[in-house]
Design an enzyme around this catalytic site. Structure first.
Site, PDB file in Angstrom:
ATOM      1  CB  CYS A  10      -4.083   3.086   0.239  1.00  0.00           C
ATOM      2  SG  CYS A  10      -5.090   4.328   0.650  1.00  0.00           S
ATOM      3  CG  ASP A  17       2.680  -2.562   6.466  1.00  0.00           C
ATOM      4  OD1 ASP A  17       1.824  -2.744   7.379  1.00  0.00           O
ATOM      5  OD2 ASP A  17       2.458  -1.910   5.388  1.00  0.00           O
ATOM      6  CE  LYS A  61      -5.336  -0.807   8.851  1.00  0.00           C
ATOM      7  NZ  LYS A  61      -5.632  -0.599   7.623  1.00  0.00           N
ATOM      8  CG  HIS A  88      -0.446   0.110   2.524  1.00  0.00           C
ATOM      9  ND1 HIS A  88      -1.034   0.677   3.509  1.00  0.00           N
ATOM     10  CD2 HIS A  88       0.714  -0.421   3.072  1.00  0.00           C
ATOM     11  CE1 HIS A  88      -0.325   0.681   4.757  1.00  0.00           C
ATOM     12  NE2 HIS A  88       0.855  -0.119   4.434  1.00  0.00           N
ATOM     13  CD  GLN A 102      -4.828  -5.024   6.104  1.00  0.00           C
ATOM     14  OE1 GLN A 102      -5.695  -5.635   6.610  1.00  0.00           O
ATOM     15  NE2 GLN A 102      -5.212  -3.571   6.264  1.00  0.00           N
TER      16      GLN A 102
END
Length: 408
Positions: free
Chosen positions: A366, A202, A228, A125, A205
């Protein structure tokens, strides 16, 4: 066999799920954007402001001490959650994006030079692309990109070909926000380390779906956001290896990052405070601790089984719709389904589903370079959490069929 979750009991913990939207029961399938918050998190926020509101680390009065203890307790919980070697290596940020920018502007600025390379992937993203572009432009470095297959799987052979001694950093997501692919981060980290590159993962998610052990995976940096993971917005975490964090200069000045100041110079504080300038987001960090307690009280095997079952069921149901194509069919993926339908703009689908009380995400998520890879303007994305149900998927599919009829 995994223990089965009591979904009714779990849903009772999430007040926002029990409402009508546009005169229909809410179905919330936008969990990749943000997850909903259990009562325990909301209660922790209220309790802080009702009972403990004070600034932390400096005050000697009771409220300041209570607030400081609660704030630092979340740091301890996070260190245990990630299996970090110490709490000093848990830096609070405002979110995933802030964590990536911190590493780019500190480690990147200190270690990336002219002619060096930074590798990202086609699955990233924007927040894991743009900060690296900024530092690469400033330093005269190059950005290299790991390509992705039609199914949404990273090309590891191509990644191997990109690796060389000029690569200073590899920055990839654990899981794609747009199509749900789970990346083989253990292999990526090992390959990158073999050429001397550091790795930032990252985890925005992944943390709500997969367990993460930063030591077992030998991560250099790991970033994610609380919201999240059923926690509040405005809080994130940067984990880093101690030697890297200690060598990195501060990113912002003021507040707790200072040990001593005079007009002849400033001495910076130790980890983790060196990177936590100003008054932090105290209430939300404390409430994040409540979110961690809540999630960790649910058997992880049962949570994973519920999400896998939802993904399989929804995939099967959606495939029955004529003209619908799922974008991203990697064999390893979390409960995210991105799809397009012949001749229909994703935004039109999202707007009409909202009229039925159904929340999905539409657009480029994104992740415009990934959409360009697939030659799409965007997709519809349904993303599930453990509190979603098979009945919701049935109504979602029924309403999607009605939507397509309305659009002719």
């Amino acid at each position: 066999m995994a223990e089965k979750l009591n979904i009714d009991q779990i849903r009772a913990d999430f007040p926002v799920l029990h409402q009508q939207v546009n005169k229909a029961p809410l179905i919330y399938f936008d969990n990749a954007a943000t997850t909903q918050k259990p009562k325990a998190v909301i209660a922790a926020l209220s309790a802080y402001y009702e009972q403990d509101n004070a600034n932390i680390h400096r005050g000697i009065h009771t409220l300041a001490e209570r607030a400081t203890t609660a704030y630092e307790l979340t740091r301890k919980k996070l260190a245990a959650f990630l299996n970090a070697p110490s709490t000093d290596q848990i830096i609070f940020t405002s979110g995933t994006t802030a964590g990536i920018n911190l590493v780019a502007q500190t480690f990147g600025r200190a270690n990336v030079g002219k002619g060096d390379q930074i590798i990202v992937s086609n699955l990233e993203h924007h927040s894991n692309i743009v900060p690296w572009q900024m530092i690469a432009e400033e330093k005269g470095a190059e950005i290299k990109v790991i390509p992705v297959s039609d199914a949404g799987v990273l090309d590891i052979e191509a990644f191997k070909a990109l690796l060389n001694s000029k690569v200073k950093l590899v920055a990839v997501n654990h899981v794609s926000n747009a199509i749900g692919t789970i990346n083989p981060i253990a292999e990526i980290i090992s390959l990158a380390h073999a050429v001397g590159a550091k790795v930032l993962i990252d985890g925005a998610q992944s943390v709500a779906h997969l367990s993460v052990d930063v030591q077992a995976l030998d991560m250099d940096f790991f970033v994610f956001s609380a919201h999240k993971l059923f926690g509040p917005t405005g809080v994130g975490v940067l984990y880093g290896k101690r030697d890297l964090l200690e060598a990195m200069p501060p990113y912002q000045g003021g507040g707790e990052m200072i040990k001593e100041v005079s007009f002849s110079g400033t001495t910076y504080n130790e980890l983790p405070y060196k990177f936590e300038a100003g008054t932090p987001n105290i209430a939300d960090v404390i409430a994040f601790g409540a979110a961690l307690d809540y999630v960790q009280a649910i058997p992880s095997e049962a949570l994973a089984a519920q999400e896998e079952a939802l993904l399989a069921y929804a995939t099967q149901k959606l495939k029955s719709i004529p003209g619908l194509r799922i974008v991203g069919t990697a064999p390893e993926k979390i409960a995210v389904i991105s799809f397009v339908i012949d001749g229909v703009h994703p935004q039109d689908i999202g707007v009409l589903l909202d009229k039925f009380g159904i929340a999905i995400r539409t657009g480029h998520h994104c992740a415009q370079p990934l959409m360009q890879r697939y030659e799409l303007v965007g997709t519809c994305r349904a993303s599930f959490a453990f509190y979603n149900t098979f009945e919701e998927i049935d109504r979602f599919v029924l309403c999607l069929e009605k939507t397509l009829q309305m659009l002719g």
